[in-house]
Write a protein that holds these residues in place. Structure first.
Motif, PDB file in Angstrom:
ATOM      1  N   GLU A 108       0.849  -1.195   0.000  1.00 51.95           N
ATOM      2  CA  GLU A 108       0.000   0.000   0.000  1.00 51.95           C
ATOM      3  C   GLU A 108       0.885   1.246   0.000  1.00 51.95           C
ATOM      4  OE1 GLU A 108      -3.530  -0.170   0.671  1.00 51.95           O
ATOM      5  OE2 GLU A 108      -3.821   1.995   0.839  1.00 51.95           O
ATOM      6  N   LEU A 129       0.456   4.503   0.091  1.00 54.06           N
ATOM      7  CA  LEU A 129       0.250   5.561   1.083  1.00 54.06           C
ATOM      8  C   LEU A 129       0.863   5.183   2.429  1.00 54.06           C
ATOM      9  CD1 LEU A 129      -1.012   8.328   1.402  1.00 54.06           C
ATOM     10  CD2 LEU A 129      -3.217   7.238   1.863  1.00 54.06           C
ATOM     11  N   ILE A 130       0.674   3.941   2.804  1.00 50.09           N
ATOM     12  CA  ILE A 130       1.225   3.452   4.075  1.00 50.09           C
ATOM     13  C   ILE A 130       2.762   3.493   4.031  1.00 50.09           C
ATOM     14  CG2 ILE A 130       1.445   1.376   5.555  1.00 50.09           C
ATOM     15  CD1 ILE A 130      -1.319   2.576   5.845  1.00 50.09           C
ATOM     16  N   LEU A 168       3.943   7.171   4.324  1.00 47.44           N
ATOM     17  CA  LEU A 168       3.732   7.746   5.662  1.00 47.44           C
ATOM     18  C   LEU A 168       4.700   7.136   6.667  1.00 47.44           C
ATOM     19  CD1 LEU A 168      -0.171   7.655   5.669  1.00 47.44           C
ATOM     20  CD2 LEU A 168       1.223   9.743   5.665  1.00 47.44           C
ATOM     21  N   LEU A 169       4.786   5.815   6.647  1.00 48.50           N
ATOM     22  CA  LEU A 169       5.590   5.137   7.649  1.00 48.50           C
ATOM     23  C   LEU A 169       7.087   5.385   7.443  1.00 48.50           C
ATOM     24  CD1 LEU A 169       5.124   3.454  10.128  1.00 48.50           C
ATOM     25  CD2 LEU A 169       5.180   1.383   8.742  1.00 48.50           C
ATOM     26  N   LYS A 216       8.436   7.938   6.088  1.00 46.93           N
ATOM     27  CA  LYS A 216       8.721   9.332   6.479  1.00 46.93           C
ATOM     28  C   LYS A 216       8.871   9.429   7.993  1.00 46.93           C
ATOM     29  CE  LYS A 216       6.920  13.961   5.453  1.00 46.93           C
ATOM     30  NZ  LYS A 216       7.949  14.475   4.538  1.00 46.93           N
ATOM     31  N   LYS A 217       7.921   8.781   8.686  1.00 45.92           N
ATOM     32  CA  LYS A 217       7.919   8.834  10.156  1.00 45.92           C
ATOM     33  C   LYS A 217       9.195   8.182  10.714  1.00 45.92           C
ATOM     34  CE  LYS A 217       5.733   9.771  14.003  1.00 45.92           C
ATOM     35  NZ  LYS A 217       5.146  11.108  14.269  1.00 45.92           N
ATOM     36  N   ILE A 271       2.493  -5.906  10.153  1.00 50.89           N
ATOM     37  CA  ILE A 271       1.510  -4.818  10.104  1.00 50.89           C
ATOM     38  C   ILE A 271       0.460  -5.236   9.078  1.00 50.89           C
ATOM     39  CG2 ILE A 271       2.873  -2.839  10.921  1.00 50.89           C
ATOM     40  CD1 ILE A 271       3.417  -2.198   7.947  1.00 50.89           C
ATOM     41  N   LYS A 324      -3.414  -2.321  11.530  1.00 50.45           N
ATOM     42  CA  LYS A 324      -3.204  -0.924  11.113  1.00 50.45           C
ATOM     43  C   LYS A 324      -4.264   0.045  11.636  1.00 50.45           C
ATOM     44  CE  LYS A 324      -1.071  -2.448   6.881  1.00 50.45           C
ATOM     45  NZ  LYS A 324      -1.384  -2.677   5.468  1.00 50.45           N
ATOM     46  N   PHE A 364      -3.443   1.104  15.291  1.00 49.26           N
ATOM     47  CA  PHE A 364      -2.209   1.845  15.580  1.00 49.26           C
ATOM     48  C   PHE A 364      -2.032   2.955  14.558  1.00 49.26           C
ATOM     49  CE2 PHE A 364      -1.641  -2.234  17.526  1.00 49.26           C
ATOM     50  CZ  PHE A 364      -0.920  -1.983  18.678  1.00 49.26           C
ATOM     51  N   ASP A 365      -1.256   3.975  14.926  1.00 50.44           N
ATOM     52  CA  ASP A 365      -0.909   4.980  13.935  1.00 50.44           C
ATOM     53  C   ASP A 365       0.619   4.971  13.799  1.00 50.44           C
ATOM     54  OD1 ASP A 365       0.186   6.578  16.000  1.00 50.44           O
ATOM     55  OD2 ASP A 365      -1.788   7.413  16.440  1.00 50.44           O
ATOM     56  N   PRO A 366       1.176   5.683  12.846  1.00 46.41           N
ATOM     57  CA  PRO A 366       2.621   5.599  12.611  1.00 46.41           C
ATOM     58  C   PRO A 366       3.465   5.872  13.857  1.00 46.41           C
ATOM     59  CG  PRO A 366       1.562   6.774  10.826  1.00 46.41           C
ATOM     60  CD  PRO A 366       0.515   6.530  11.848  1.00 46.41           C
ATOM     61  N   LYS A 367       2.997   6.795  14.679  1.00 45.57           N
ATOM     62  CA  LYS A 367       3.748   7.125  15.899  1.00 45.57           C
ATOM     63  C   LYS A 367       3.828   5.906  16.823  1.00 45.57           C
ATOM     64  CE  LYS A 367       2.815  10.251  19.476  1.00 45.57           C
ATOM     65  NZ  LYS A 367       1.973  11.404  19.827  1.00 45.57           N
ATOM     66  N   VAL A 404       3.447   2.816  15.923  1.00 50.59           N
ATOM     67  CA  VAL A 404       4.254   1.771  15.286  1.00 50.59           C
ATOM     68  C   VAL A 404       5.724   2.034  15.620  1.00 50.59           C
ATOM     69  CG1 VAL A 404       4.993   0.748  13.091  1.00 50.59           C
ATOM     70  CG2 VAL A 404       2.598   1.371  13.424  1.00 50.59           C
ATOM     71  N   SER A 451      -7.519   2.562   7.215  1.00 51.79           N
ATOM     72  CA  SER A 451      -6.252   2.696   7.959  1.00 51.79           C
ATOM     73  C   SER A 451      -5.344   3.720   7.268  1.00 51.79           C
ATOM     74  CB  SER A 451      -5.558   1.338   8.106  1.00 51.79           C
ATOM     75  OG  SER A 451      -5.325   0.760   6.852  1.00 51.79           O
ATOM     76  N   LYS A 498      -6.620   7.038   8.362  1.00 47.13           N
ATOM     77  CA  LYS A 498      -6.240   7.255   9.768  1.00 47.13           C
ATOM     78  C   LYS A 498      -4.785   7.713   9.860  1.00 47.13           C
ATOM     79  CE  LYS A 498      -5.404   4.629  14.003  1.00 47.13           C
ATOM     80  NZ  LYS A 498      -6.359   4.604  15.114  1.00 47.13           N
ATOM     81  N   TRP A 499      -3.918   6.963   9.190  1.00 41.58           N
ATOM     82  CA  TRP A 499      -2.490   7.263   9.296  1.00 41.58           C
ATOM     83  C   TRP A 499      -2.177   8.643   8.721  1.00 41.58           C
ATOM     84  CZ3 TRP A 499       1.511   2.773   8.893  1.00 41.58           C
ATOM     85  CH2 TRP A 499       1.132   1.757   9.784  1.00 41.58           C
ATOM     86  N   ARG A 511      -3.497  11.350  11.056  1.00 37.70           N
ATOM     87  CA  ARG A 511      -2.714  11.396  12.292  1.00 37.70           C
ATOM     88  C   ARG A 511      -1.397  12.127  12.080  1.00 37.70           C
ATOM     89  NH1 ARG A 511      -4.757  11.736  16.602  1.00 37.70           N
ATOM     90  NH2 ARG A 511      -3.292  13.432  16.819  1.00 37.70           N
ATOM     91  N   MET A 512      -0.755  11.809  10.940  1.00 37.01           N
ATOM     92  CA  MET A 512       0.542  12.439  10.683  1.00 37.01           C
ATOM     93  C   MET A 512       0.404  13.922  10.395  1.00 37.01           C
ATOM     94  SD  MET A 512       2.917   9.500   8.974  1.00 37.01           S
ATOM     95  CE  MET A 512       4.330  10.568   8.786  1.00 37.01           C
ATOM     96  N   ASP A 514      -0.219  15.481  13.721  1.00 34.77           N
ATOM     97  CA  ASP A 514       0.994  15.476  14.544  1.00 34.77           C
ATOM     98  C   ASP A 514       2.069  16.425  13.989  1.00 34.77           C
ATOM     99  OD1 ASP A 514      -0.178  13.700  16.229  1.00 34.77           O
ATOM    100  OD2 ASP A 514       0.938  11.932  15.564  1.00 34.77           O
ATOM    101  N   ASP A 545       3.713  16.035  11.225  1.00 34.99           N
ATOM    102  CA  ASP A 545       4.757  15.323  10.483  1.00 34.99           C
ATOM    103  C   ASP A 545       4.813  15.739   9.014  1.00 34.99           C
ATOM    104  OD1 ASP A 545       5.648  13.784  12.647  1.00 34.99           O
ATOM    105  OD2 ASP A 545       4.034  12.331  12.358  1.00 34.99           O
TER     106      ASP A 545
END
Lengths: 141, 471
Positions: free
Chosen positions: A27, A29-30, A33-34, A36-37, A98, A121, A124-127, A129, B259, B262-263, B266-267, B270, B272
């Protein structure tokens, strides 16, 4: 996912150099985002968009930790873990699942295959995780 | 039939005549002759004697006449009595004949009625047998001694046995019947005896699922037997499975975009992904919360499908319930403050039994109860969560000063998708799944959930969990 807590992985803590995380997820987008975090926190993040590519990268990079999706094209997460078991160089790398699913039977199977944690997923959110990951490996300051 | 009395009559006036001639004589009287003087006196003497004799005879005759008349009267009386008696007897006889005729008619009627009844009973029996034979469920009837007395063709059909095999089972006990290979699946339900079961599922193979029920058949004089009913629920099971699979797939498919949303939110929230202004934050925050509600709804649907499929797996661990409840209360403090509700926690027993629970599931139960109270308690109200002990079990209670549950809807409160009328009015959102899930989870832990509610004033939900068995 209490049953996964604190399984192995202690030896991967506090290594020298930047801790390497491989994110295997289809995915987009996931992934964006992840990664980057995690990069922002200080991890060295590599990416793979399916299981097959993921397995190759595991062997190539030998990451400190793997974030692994279950439902993916070409090769699913369970198969990746089963393949990892066959290669002792990568067999003990901690794997955090995940997934959008989290059925009890899937959790059982992941545990048998050596996954250290399972994160749904939507729960939880990226933070969070990132916080989970820090239980197993610390980012380099 | 008529019986006539014989006529027996004596003439009214019967006199026996004795005046004109002697009543007794052997010969005729001598003829008169001319007599001498000597003869004359002799003759006079004789005449006097004769006259005296005559007088005596007449006297005797009179006496006799009186006697005869008396006798005659007596005879007449006797005759009259006899006649009367005869009449009476005749009358009685006539009456008896009439009675017996009536009895005969009544008997004939009774016989006819009985024949009619017999015919009707026979018809009823045939009807009943036809119903049993054509009944869509398999039926096996065991007599009062638990021996098989009747099997309907559906059973033969269900278990692939022929008429002869079916007949051979008659007279056997259930323990004998399950030894017959085609009938052996029934052994899963009955461990040797015909215990009472209600809607027990029995899978014959992957496609065929039966529902077995056993009920006692009682007549006026008590138990007359036991009826075993086998209902084919394969189709319902298949539809149910498909429905569950659909919900499961739909829910999982929905989770992927949700999801991602959501992510992303959230970012952004936050910081980010760069700075945002206050208005953007407010909107994004609301969107995030809506998305969270959608996640909860999907989770509820998934939980229900797991409960229905019997796939809900419980990972039980020995846990301190106080820690679980306190943690939850902390999660809801902000929400309570925002709604101007007083949310408190109190431990009301000195020692709370340790429990063995699936932490996530029990958290879900307590969350559902606390969230309901938060939703349905008007601002300014109170919600108190207590932790206590009841009969050796750990007990959690959630008491609120909310809108309550209408009395007439209280019996449906744990039903899937049910929402009470006042709850819908107060809060449009809600799936009606929370309490259904809570009940299933608590009961799967061997516990119990219950409530008391005073509509418009207060509601108390309690659940108890049995203590962890010490190994």
């Amino acid at each position: 996912m209490a049953q996964f807590a604190s399984l192995g992985a202690a030896s991967y803590n506090n290594r020298k150099g930047m801790e390497k995380i491989l994110l295997i997820e289809d995915e987009e987008l996931i992934i964006r985002l992840l990664s980057k975090k995690l990069a922002a926190i200080g991890y060295d993040v590599s990416l793979a968009m399916n299981g097959e590519e993921g397995l190759e990268k595991i062997k190539q990079i030998i990451p400190d930790l793997i974030l692994l999706d279950i439902v993916m094209p070409r090769m699913g997460g369970f198969e990746v873990m089963a393949e990892m078991k066959k290669d002792e160089k990568i067999a003990d790398i901690p794997v955090i699942i995940i997934s959008n699913s989290g059925q009890p039977l899937e959790l059982e199977r992941a545990k048998e295959l050596g996954a250290v944690d399972w994160l749904v997923k939507t729960e939880f959110d990226p933070k969070e995780v990132a916080e989970k990951i820090q239980k197993y490996i610390r980012p380099t300051d | 039939m008529r019986v006539c009395a014989p006529k027996f009559q004596i003439p009214e006036k019967t006199t026996i005549k004795t005046m004109d001639k002697p009543i007794y004589s052997n010969s005729a009287p001598p003829p008169p002759a001319k007599l001498s003087p000597g003869d004359q006196s002799l003759r006079e003497r004789e005449l006097a004697e004769l006259s005296e004799m005559k007088a005596r005879l007449e006297e005797a005759n009179g006496v006799l006449e009186v006697r005869i008349n008396a006798k005659t009267r007596a005879l007449r009386e006797l005759a009259a009595n006899l006649e009367k008696e005869m009449k009476e007897r005749t009358e009685e006889l006539r009456r008896k004949v009439a009675e017996s005729e009536n009895s005969r008619v009544a008997l004939m009627n009774m016989l006819e009625d009985m024949e009619d009844l017999r015919r009707r009973a026979e018809e009823e029996r045939e009807k009943t047998m036809a119903i049993i034979a054509n009944f869509s469920d398999g039926l096996m009837f065991f007599d009062a001694r638990d021996r098989l007395a009747l099997v309907n063709p559906r059973i033969e059909n269900y278990f692939s046995i022929n008429k002869t095999e079916s007949k051979n089972m008659i007279g056997g006990r259930i323990s004998d019947i399950v030894r017959f290979a085609p009938m052996s699946p029934l052994g899963e339900v009955f461990a040797g005896s015909l215990e009472r079961v209600s809607r027990r599922e029995l899978s014959l193979n992957e496609k065929t699922v039966f529902e077995v029920s056993v009920l006692e058949v009682a007549g006026r004089a008590g138990k007359i037997g036991t009826l075993l009913i086998i209902h084919d629920i394969s189709r319902e099971k298949m539809v149910e499975k498909m429905k569950t699979e659909f919900v499961s797939i739909a829910a999982h498919q929905l989770r992927t975009p949700i999801s991602a949303i959501k992510w992303t939110l959230r970012m952004i929230l936050d910081g980010d992904l760069g700075p945002i202004n206050d208005e953007q934050r407010e909107f994004l925050d609301k969107t995030y919360k809506s998305n969270e509600r959608m996640i909860n709804l999907i989770n509820d649907l998934l939980n229900v499908t797991r409960i229905e499929e019997g796939r809900q797996v419980y990972n039980s661990v020995v846990a301190d319930i106080e820690e679980v409840v306190r943690g939850l209360i902390a999660n809801y403090e902000d929400m309570a403050r925002q709604k101007n509700l007083n949310l408190s926690f109190e431990k009301i027993a000195p020692v709370i039994p340790t429990v063995k629970i699936d932490l996530e599931k029990i958290k879900l139960v307590a969350s559902n109860l606390i969230e309901n109270s938060l939703k349905y308690t008007p601002a300014g109200g109170k919600i108190s969560v207590t932790l206590g002990e009841e009969d050796g079990n750990a007990m959690v209670e959630v008491i609120d000063t909310g809108i309550g549950i209408p009395a007439e809807q209280q019996d449906r409160i744990f039903t899937k998708y049910f929402r009470s009328a006042n709850a819908i009015k107060a809060e449009t959102e809600g799936t009606g799944l929370g309490l259904f899930i809570a009940k299933n989870i608590v009961e799967a832990h061997g516990g119990k959930i219950r409530f008391v509610s005073e509509p418009g004033r207060a509601t108390k939900f309690s659940f108890v969990l049995p203590p962890a068995e010490s190994d």
